[in-house]
Design an enzyme around this catalytic site. Structure first.
Site, mmCIF file in Angstrom:
data_model
loop_
_atom_site.group_PDB
_atom_site.id
_atom_site.type_symbol
_atom_site.label_atom_id
_atom_site.label_comp_id
_atom_site.label_asym_id
_atom_site.label_seq_id
_atom_site.Cartn_x
_atom_site.Cartn_y
_atom_site.Cartn_z
ATOM 1 N N GLN A 29 -7.722 0.548 0.654
ATOM 2 C CA GLN A 29 -8.313 1.418 -0.352
ATOM 3 C C GLN A 29 -9.449 0.770 -1.126
ATOM 4 O OE1 GLN A 29 -4.167 2.614 -1.842
ATOM 5 N NE2 GLN A 29 -5.320 4.471 -2.187
ATOM 6 N N ARG A 86 -0.920 -6.653 -8.426
ATOM 7 C CA ARG A 86 -0.323 -6.301 -7.138
ATOM 8 C C ARG A 86 -1.420 -5.864 -6.182
ATOM 9 N NH1 ARG A 86 2.152 -0.957 -5.360
ATOM 10 N NH2 ARG A 86 3.024 -1.488 -3.325
ATOM 11 N N HIS A 130 0.812 -2.065 3.351
ATOM 12 C CA HIS A 130 0.420 -0.869 2.601
ATOM 13 C C HIS A 130 -0.414 -0.010 3.562
ATOM 14 C CE1 HIS A 130 -0.152 0.738 -1.732
ATOM 15 N NE2 HIS A 130 -0.599 1.680 -0.910
ATOM 16 N N GLU A 175 6.181 2.262 0.098
ATOM 17 C CA GLU A 175 6.499 3.673 0.329
ATOM 18 C C GLU A 175 6.747 4.035 1.787
ATOM 19 O OE1 GLU A 175 3.486 6.090 -1.530
ATOM 20 O OE2 GLU A 175 4.043 5.465 -3.529
ATOM 21 N N ASN A 301 7.642 3.378 -7.080
ATOM 22 C CA ASN A 301 6.395 4.061 -7.430
ATOM 23 C C ASN A 301 6.776 5.439 -7.925
ATOM 24 O OD1 ASN A 301 5.132 1.828 -6.413
ATOM 25 N ND2 ASN A 301 4.226 2.864 -4.635
ATOM 26 N N TYR A 303 5.386 9.002 -9.494
ATOM 27 C CA TYR A 303 4.266 9.890 -9.816
ATOM 28 C C TYR A 303 4.712 11.244 -10.356
ATOM 29 C CZ TYR A 303 1.092 6.509 -7.784
ATOM 30 O OH TYR A 303 0.375 5.365 -7.551
ATOM 31 N N GLU A 361 3.963 1.183 -9.129
ATOM 32 C CA GLU A 361 2.814 2.088 -9.247
ATOM 33 C C GLU A 361 3.191 3.233 -10.162
ATOM 34 O OE1 GLU A 361 1.092 3.708 -5.643
ATOM 35 O OE2 GLU A 361 1.231 1.763 -4.643
ATOM 36 N N GLU A 415 -8.847 7.255 -1.707
ATOM 37 C CA GLU A 415 -7.517 7.860 -1.844
ATOM 38 C C GLU A 415 -7.111 8.566 -0.536
ATOM 39 O OE1 GLU A 415 -4.946 7.530 -3.708
ATOM 40 O OE2 GLU A 415 -3.888 9.222 -2.807
ATOM 41 N N TRP A 416 -6.965 7.776 0.533
ATOM 42 C CA TRP A 416 -6.422 8.255 1.801
ATOM 43 C C TRP A 416 -7.070 9.571 2.250
ATOM 44 C CZ3 TRP A 416 -4.592 3.899 3.281
ATOM 45 C CH2 TRP A 416 -3.947 3.057 2.386
HETATM 46 C C1 FCB Z 1 0.752 6.151 -3.640
HETATM 47 C C2 FCB Z 1 0.148 5.084 -2.761
HETATM 48 C C3 FCB Z 1 -1.143 4.512 -3.304
HETATM 49 C C4 FCB Z 1 -2.019 5.577 -3.924
HETATM 50 C C5 FCB Z 1 -1.230 6.385 -4.905
HETATM 51 C C6 FCB Z 1 -2.047 7.442 -5.622
HETATM 52 O O1 FCB Z 1 1.552 6.996 -2.872
HETATM 53 O O2 FCB Z 1 1.060 4.022 -2.610
HETATM 54 O O3 FCB Z 1 -1.775 3.827 -2.265
HETATM 55 O O4 FCB Z 1 -2.582 6.339 -2.937
HETATM 56 O O5 FCB Z 1 -0.153 7.011 -4.259
#
Ligand code: FCB
Length: 451
Positions: A29, A86, A130, A175, A301, A303, A361, A415-416
């Site tokens: 990333q 990290r 990752h 993840e 992580n 969110y 995260e 962002e992927w």
């Molecule tokens: C997580 C990922 C990280 C980033 C965040 C927003 O799922 O681990 O790489 O993309 O989301």
């Protein structure tokens, strides 16, 4: 609870003095430099090159050019006042084809980077995987193949034997749910496969590779602190109906317990195994014991929470994720719920007593703009951060053994599947010039940490 005004009053001294404060990034990333110093192709290079996969047609080929600009980026991290950083190691920089001897140039890069962290008082937290698998391994079946487990364990040994004299904190996987399901069932992440059964087998191989790598890491790095990072979600029912309540149980089985249970010695959850039927993973004797190898911490992580409803006929789980009305959401559509984080952490503590927990995260994306004053006033991200720190403290008050918090992310980055359309950074990156600028959220975090 967790209103922004109160949360902004929080002080660092409200947390124990030994609490770890950090920020997170990952190799693909931010690094760019995908063709440099012998780095091999990764599944993300390949995936991005295929049209339609990335929302803005971009890739991580340049990203934040961190490969060249890392001293500036580590200076930024230090200016935030964090005491931990990290990052992840790109497997294709170490073994371009995923097997064989380590590439010195790759190890040298990470050695310099880590020395840079140590010079700046940043404790390095290295993630070994990752998501950037060497494409050559994918060509041989990738994570669906058991041989990739051995390749990962070899790779882990190569890295830790070289860097273990300066890195104590190791995370095997980031993840695994995402690697398995986004990459192999939904196909929206590399390698872009749509095969639910394969995704289930991938989960098993990821967990197994974690378990088998733990003793290898410990042997190469005496005193190592080893863990794994899971993406976990509190899950709610869309209604009080018994059908929706049962859907929660099914969804939770694959989302959360599928990983937490075997890692904590309980094997795969029986209810989920029953739902999977013939799609249950192939597990060899000894695998579950290996997966349950004791670790030193659990990375979480966090969110967003999820809300699910019963959906007869829909997939193996017969559930459907629904969008709750009238809740706050980030630009990504992810529900904002600091309360959910407390619920989740308390649940993990209660059901698994995993030892020290680190939030590896947590963060949010908003439509940031550079204001006329040349600043990024990302009030929503600042509030998200403050409110989740308040939630972290509340979780600790409730008895959760939480030992640290890493904000995602130090920098805006690739962002992927969303490419550069989603900014998660405490730092704004102006991609054409690669100029970095601390946003209001980053300045708040710095004031909080320096106070
Ligand atoms: C997580 C990922 C990280 C980033 C965040 C927003 O799922 O681990 O790489 O993309 O989301």
């Amino acid at each position: 609870m967790f209103d922004a005004a109160t949360a902004r009053q929080l002080r660092r001294t409200d947390f124990p003095p030994d609490f770890r404060w950090g920020c997170s990034t990952s190799s693909y990333q931010i690094e760019g430099a995908v063709g440099e110093d012998g780095r091999g192709e990764s599944i993300w290079d390949r995936f991005c090159a295929q049209p339609g996969h990335i929302r803005d047609g971009s890739s991580g080929a340049v990203a934040c050019d961190h490969y060249h600009r890392w001293p500036e980026d580590l200076d930024l991290a230090r200016s935030l006042g964090v005491n931990a950083y990290r990052f992840s190691i790109a497997w294709p920089r170490i073994q371009p084809s995923g097997r064989g001897p380590a590439l010195e140039a790759g190890l040298d890069f990470y050695e310099r980077l880590i020395d840079g962290m140590l010079e700046r008082g940043l404790q390095p937290w290295a993630t070994l995987y990752h998501w950037d698998l060497p494409q050559a391994l994918q060509d041989q079946g990738g994570w669906a193949e058991r041989r990739t487990v051995d390749a990962f364990v070899d790779y882990a040994g190569l890295v830790v034997r070289r860097l273990g004299d300066r890195v104590r904190h190791w995370i095997t996987h980031n993840e695994p749910w995402c690697t398995a399901f986004l990459g192999h069932a939904e196909g929206c992440h590399a390698p872009g496969l749509k095969d639910f059964g394969a995704a289930i087998q991938v989960c098993h191989h990821l967990l197994l590779s974690h378990g088998l790598a733990v003793p290898v890491i410990r042997q190469a790095c005496p005193g190592a602190q080893v863990g794994i990072t899971l993406s976990l979600h509190p899950i709610h029912a869309a209604s009080d109906s018994p059908a929706d309540q049962a859907a929660v149980q099914r969804h939770d089985g694959l989302r959360n317990r599928w990983f937490l249970d075997p890692l904590h010695g309980h094997g795969y959850p029986a209810d989920t195994l029953a739902l999977l039927g013939k799609l249950a993973p192939q597990v060899a004797p000894g695998d579950l014991a290996a997966i349950a190898t004791r670790t030193d911490f659990l990375g979480i992580n966090y969110y967003f929470p999820e809300e699910v409803a019963d959906a007869p006929g829909q997939g193996v789980l017969r559930t459907r994720v629904v969008e709750r009305e009238g809740v706050e959401r980030t630009a990504f559509g992810w529900e904002v719920s600091p309360e959910g984080m407390v619920t989740l952490l308390a649940r993990v503590q209660r059901d698994y007593t995993p030892g020290p927990i680190y939030l590896t995260e947590n963060g949010s994306t908003w439509d940031d703009t550079l204001g006329p004053d040349g600043q990024v006033h990302d009030t929503q991200r600042l509030d998200y951060l403050a409110r989740h720190l308040a939630a972290a403290r509340e979780a600790m008050r409730q008895g959760v053994l939480l030992k640290g918090y890493f904000a995602w992310s130090l920098l805006d980055n690739f962002e992927w599947a969303e490419g550069y359309t989603r900014r998660f950074g405490l730092t704004y990156v102006d991609y054409p010039t690669q100029r970095r600028l601390l946003k209001d959220s980053g300045q708040w975090y710095a004031r909080f940490l320096h106070a």
